[in-house]
Scaffold this active site. Structure first.
Site, PDB file in Angstrom:
ATOM      1  N   GLU A   1      42.864  42.573  36.371  1.00 40.02           N
ATOM      2  CA  GLU A   1      42.039  43.423  35.697  1.00 40.02           C
ATOM      3  C   GLU A   1      42.026  43.163  34.208  1.00 40.02           C
ATOM      4  OE1 GLU A   1      42.848  47.250  33.230  1.00 40.02           O
ATOM      5  OE2 GLU A   1      43.487  47.506  35.092  1.00 40.02           O
ATOM      6  N   HIS A   2      43.276  42.850  33.642  1.00 43.54           N
ATOM      7  CA  HIS A   2      43.339  42.454  32.198  1.00 43.54           C
ATOM      8  C   HIS A   2      42.485  41.302  31.763  1.00 43.54           C
ATOM      9  CE1 HIS A   2      46.865  45.125  29.961  1.00 43.54           C
ATOM     10  NE2 HIS A   2      46.319  45.733  31.201  1.00 43.54           N
TER      11      HIS A   2
ATOM     12  N   GLU B   1      54.060  45.851  27.880  1.00 40.74           N
ATOM     13  CA  GLU B   1      53.527  47.156  28.610  1.00 40.74           C
ATOM     14  C   GLU B   1      54.587  47.526  29.786  1.00 40.74           C
ATOM     15  OE1 GLU B   1      49.820  48.206  31.404  1.00 40.74           O
ATOM     16  OE2 GLU B   1      49.448  47.049  30.003  1.00 40.74           O
TER      17      GLU B   1
ATOM     18  N   HIS C   1      46.578  44.359  38.472  1.00 38.90           N
ATOM     19  CA  HIS C   1      46.580  44.633  37.309  1.00 38.90           C
ATOM     20  C   HIS C   1      46.458  43.726  36.479  1.00 38.90           C
ATOM     21  CE1 HIS C   1      48.924  45.844  33.716  1.00 38.90           C
ATOM     22  NE2 HIS C   1      48.026  47.218  33.839  1.00 38.90           N
TER      23      HIS C   1
END
Length: 429
Positions: A72-73, A144, A69
Site C-alpha cells: 500500500e505504501h 512506523e 501494508h
C-alpha cells in the site's frame, strides 16, 4: 454485462452496478444535491493473506508479515511526481488503509471528480517498484512499527490478540515486524500485486451527485487491459484451535493509568456471507446491551470509579477469525475482568432484557439511516461489508431480521469462560 440497478424502497436509495470486461466490479450510489463526492478502490487483500498460490504459479508461497501494508505504501510512489501533490492540485484529499482483510485507496472531492477518478485508477494500477525504493521504504516503515510498538494502546490490543490466537496471523501487527519487512523485495511485491490487485479481486465504489455513464467511461478509458484472468485466489490459513493460547498477559509501559483489553474468542467462524454479517450485528447488539453507556453494568462500575468513559466494547468477525473486545482504562482491571466473568455466568434473560434489545435495535437502525446522509459513512460501510457478501442496500433488512431469540442463542455460544482472555498494560513504577 449490462448495468444492473438495486433499489430499496425502505431507505429510498439506489445502487448501480456494472462488471467491467476486466472483471472489476463498479458500484455507484447517486446522492443528488450533495456537493461532496467520494470514491474507494479496494482489494480483497489484507495483512492475514500471507500464504497463497501466486497467479500463474502452482506452488504455495509464504510471504513476509506486513507485505500488504508495505505494498500500500509503495503504490503511492511514482518515478516523477508525488501522488498527494497531484490530487491536491485537483482539489481532492487522497488516502489509503490496510487492515487484516482489505486494502483500500480513496479520495474525496468537491470538484474535478472524473479527473481524480482517472488518477486513482492510474496510480493503483501502475505499480513502480525498484530495489532502491523498496530498500528506502523499509527504513520508513521500520520507524512506523517502532512508533506503534511504543504505543501502550496499540500494544495492549495486539497482546490481547496474541493471547487469544495460537496460529492465526490476525495476531500479527498489520505492518509486520522490523525483521519481517527486511525480507521484502521487488519480486515479492510484484507477486503479491499481480495476484491480489487483479481486477477480479477488486471493487470500486463511488457516491455523490454524479453520472454513472460518465464514471464507466472514465473507468473503461483509465484501467489497464493487460491483466490475466483469475477465477479464484487460493489462500491458506493455519488450523486455529478453539482454545485460547493463554488466559492472561501483562506488561508495563509509559502510561498514566492501567489499560485493559478483555477478549472473547469466537469459535463459530464457518458461517457464510449474510449469516456471518447477521452474527456480527447480533454480537454487537449483545455488547451494547451488556456494556453500552446506558447499561446497568457500565453505570455501576462508572459510579464505583472502576471505569471511565473510555470503556467500550465491539465485535469483529471475518471468514477465518472473530472476537469480541471490551476495552478501557481502570485502576483495577482485574476487578473489571472478574465482574465481567460474574456477569456472563448469570441467567441470560436476567441480564439481556427484551426491552433493551428492542431499544438498541431501533437505535442501530436509526444510526444506519442517519449515516446515509454522509458520503464517507456510505462508502466505508459499503466496502467493509462488500467482501463479506453484503450489499449496503440490504443492510437494513439484515438488522430488521434479528430477533430476541437470536440474542439469547448467540450469548450462550460466544460469551463463555473458556474463550476469555485478559491483556493489561500497567504504568511503569
Amino acid at each position: 454485462m449490462d448495468i444492473r440497478i438495486y433499489e430499496n424502497e425502505k431507505i429510498k436509495e439506489k445502487l448501480f452496478y456494472k462488471e467491467m470486461e476486466s472483471g472489476l466490479k463498479v458500484y455507484f450510489m447517486p446522492k443528488e444535491g450533495y456537493t461532496k463526492q467520494y470514491a474507494i478502490f479496494a482489494t480483497d487483500y489484507g495483512s492475514i493473506d500471507n500464504k497463497f498460490i501466486p497467479v500463474g504459479e502452482k506452488d504455495i508461497i509464504e510471504v513476509p508479515e506486513g507485505i500488504a501494508h508495505f505494498l500500500e505504501h509503495k503504490l503511492f510512489e511514482e518515478p516523477e511526481e508525488n501522488i498527494f501533490d497531484k490530487f491536491s492540485r485537483l482539489g481532492a484529499n487522497v488516502n489509503a488503509y490496510t487492515n487484516f482483510t482489505q486494502t483500500a485507496y480513496l479520495f474525496s472531492s468537491t470538484e474535478n471528480f472524473y479527473e481524480n477518478l482517472a488518477l486513482l485508477i492510474e496510480f493503483v494500477q501502475h505499480p513502480y517498484f525498484t530495489d532502491e525504493n523498496v530498500e528506502k521504504e523499509k527504513g520508513i516503515i521500520a520507524q512506523e512499527i517502532n512508533m506503534y510498538r511504543d504505543n501502550p494502546n496499540w500494544r495492549v490490543f495486539f497482546n490481547c490478540l496474541s493471547a487469544m490466537y495460537n496460529e492465526h496471523p490476525v495476531k500479527i501487527d498489520i505492518a509486520g515486524t522490523v525483521e519481517s519487512i527486511q525480507r521484502i523485495d521487488e519480486e515479492l511485491l510484484y507477486k503479491c500485486y499481480n495476484t491480489f490487485y487483479n481486477p477480479t479481486n477488486m471493487v470500486m465504489f463511488i457516491v455523490g451527485d454524479l453520472s454513472f455513464d460518465e464514471i464507466l467511461k472514465v473507468v473503461d478509458k483509465s484501467e489497464r487491459k493487460d491483466y490475466k484472468e483469475v477465477e479464484k485466489i487460493n489462500r491458506f490459513f493455519p488450523e486455529e484451535p478453539n482454545k485460547v493460547k493463554e488466559k492472561f498477559i501483562e506488561e508495563s509501559m509509559m502510561t498514566s493509568a492501567p489499560l485493559f483489553y478483555i477478549g472473547f474468542k469466537d469459535i463459530d467462524c464457518k458461517l457464510e456471507n449474510k449469516e456471518r454479517i447477521k452474527k456480527d450485528f447480533i454480537t454487537n447488539f449483545i455488547l451494547d446491551m451488556l456494556f453500552g453507556s446506558s447499561s446497568v453494568f457500565y453505570n455501576t462500575l462508572y459510579e464505583e470509579g472502576l471505569v471511565d468513559n473510555s470503556f467500550g466494547a465491539y465485535y469483529t468477525g471475518k471468514k477465518s477469525y472473530g472476537h469480541s473486545l471490551i476495552t478501557g482504562e481502570s485502576k483495577a482491571p482485574k476487578e473489571v475482568y472478574n465482574r465481567i466473568v460474574s456477569l456472563i455466568e448469570k441467567e441470560e434473560t436476567s441480564i439481556l432484557l427484551e426491552d433493551d434489545f428492542n431499544r438498541i435495535k431501533k437505535k442501530s437502525m436509526g444510526e444506519f439511516l442517519m449515516g446515509l446522509n454522509s458520503v464517507e459513512f456510505i462508502a466505508n460501510t459499503f466496502i467493509s461489508s462488500y467482501f463479506d457478501g453484503l450489499l449496503l442496500i440490504d443492510y437494513l433488512d439484515i438488522l430488521e431480521s434479528i430477533t430476541y431469540d437470536d440474542i439469547i442463542k448467540r450469548f450462550n455460544s460466544h460469551f463463555v469462560k473458556d474463550n476469555i482472555v485478559l491483556s493489561i498494560i500497567n504504568p511503569l513504577r
